[in-house]
Write a protein that holds these residues in place. Sequence first.
Motif, mmCIF file in Angstrom:
data_model
loop_
_atom_site.group_PDB
_atom_site.id
_atom_site.type_symbol
_atom_site.label_atom_id
_atom_site.label_comp_id
_atom_site.label_asym_id
_atom_site.label_seq_id
_atom_site.Cartn_x
_atom_site.Cartn_y
_atom_site.Cartn_z
ATOM 1 N N ALA A 206 0.789 -1.036 0.123
ATOM 2 C CA ALA A 206 0.093 0.232 -0.359
ATOM 3 C C ALA A 206 0.800 1.457 -0.580
ATOM 4 O O ALA A 206 0.551 2.583 -0.745
ATOM 5 C CB ALA A 206 -1.099 0.341 0.781
ATOM 6 N N ILE B 125 -4.637 -0.905 4.280
ATOM 7 C CA ILE B 125 -5.142 -2.250 3.473
ATOM 8 C C ILE B 125 -5.454 -1.066 2.393
ATOM 9 O O ILE B 125 -6.311 -0.152 2.274
ATOM 10 C CB ILE B 125 -5.954 -2.730 4.378
ATOM 11 C CG1 ILE B 125 -4.767 -3.775 4.970
ATOM 12 C CG2 ILE B 125 -6.263 -4.371 3.034
ATOM 13 C CD1 ILE B 125 -3.497 -4.799 4.180
ATOM 14 N N ASP C 244 -1.374 -5.211 -3.796
ATOM 15 C CA ASP C 244 -1.702 -3.984 -2.773
ATOM 16 C C ASP C 244 -1.395 -2.939 -3.507
ATOM 17 O O ASP C 244 -2.395 -1.262 -2.953
ATOM 18 C CB ASP C 244 -1.578 -3.860 -1.614
ATOM 19 C CG ASP C 244 -2.087 -5.417 -0.464
ATOM 20 O OD1 ASP C 244 -2.644 -5.797 -1.485
ATOM 21 O OD2 ASP C 244 -1.645 -5.296 0.782
ATOM 22 N N GLY D 58 -7.740 -9.756 -0.754
ATOM 23 C CA GLY D 58 -6.340 -8.993 -0.707
ATOM 24 C C GLY D 58 -5.344 -10.174 -1.505
ATOM 25 O O GLY D 58 -4.505 -10.189 -2.739
#
Length: 463
Positions: free
Chosen positions: A210, A311, A329, A341
């Motif tokens: 992320a 996330i 991600d 995910g």
Amino acid sequence: MASIALKSFTGLRHSTPEPSHFHVPLPLPLARHQRFKVSASKSSPKLTNRNLRVAVIGGGPAGGCAAETLAKNGIETFLIERKMDNCKPCGGAIPLCMVGEFDLPVDIIDRKVTKMKMISPSNVAVDIGQTLKPHEYIGMVRREVLDAYLRERAEKNGARVINGLFLKMDLPKNKEQPYVLHFTEYDGKKGGLGEKKTLEVDAVIGADGANSKVAKSINAGDYDYAIAFQERVRIPDEKMVYYENLAEMYVGDDVSPDFYGWVFPKCDHVAVGTGTVTHKGDIKKFQLATRNRAKDKILGGKIIRVEAHPIPEHPRPRRLSDRVALVGDAAGYVTKCSGEGIYFAAKSGRMCAEAIVQGSENGTRMIDEGDLRNYLDKWDKTYWPTYKVLDVLQKVFYRSNPAREAFVEMCADEYVQKMTFDSYLYKKVAPGNPLQDLKLAVNTIGSLVRANALRNEMEKLRV
């Protein structure tokens, strides 16, 4: 419960594989030893005296699967990962189809979950799993075990795995120039400081999560993100029996205003966690509430690890630029409502690598943005509907406690369970029964009407 620091788990892998009791057909384009049909652009220059060089930044499921696919199909592959023992705060659930499709050994699966409890804000529990066939289950893994296995497999197929911290990259000024990656390599020879190095490659896959530095390098834009918080709790053996093949999901404003809390079984402990997008500052309060909801079942437990991680909540505005593509991600491939995910990370890494293999004629030609665009087009066509449906479900059923009560009530329906599990386990839209679909629609409307009426009554009481 006191918190203590432990070294990462090493896993419970065995040398003798357990025989598989199920068969999941491999989709033809993903058969393990298939050589892809290649169709490089006529304008793509042929490489001389070398193969295409690709760097994969990030060694999670997306990076590991991308590196493996590249390496065994003629690409000179570099996989850079800083935390080789990374324990991402992840529920760790994987669908059954992933075990077959990605040829995962059963000994990296801690638990085979065949029962789930969905627990409403008022603590009404609905048992889920009655429609599962004897061979069907949801796999529970620890990320440090799964990720290490996928990296090792990539390395065995020819990828060079580098324990390093990616810092930045210099972008090429034309189509022939390489990307220059700057990273710090940690090999034990320079103490804890590492050694600054550079690497020239023809293409880059950003699988670095992320907070992707690769995404920042190509100005991929920002996105909303959730904070996932998880504690690993070692509970007494007699209580662990309860979670042997059972997972729990808690919904309610107390555990999360926009997600859910979970208790998922691992090898010798349970993972207790929650997440939120809208109230990140209250994440510890939500975690405490999740623990309190499950307190009778985890009483006497000891927290052995605390984990937190961002996330993504939706795809980035930009997922590729020239010869750089984002996966997992880093691209924003986590579903709303369910928060899944792992499978989508692994799948996107493989699909991106396949596009590079095809576009480069197994590493013999240079690629361009058009080759990577094929990956995005295929991804969006295959999975965009799934993301949109789950987005709608989250907005409808996670908006209030009465709506969550309606959601749990729906989960008791056997038809709902069958359709949900069939879609989740095999990542295919299960064909429905028209009569049952009509009944489901009526029941859903009825549940939402009752939820809305209950919410109105609760608002009156507040006045």
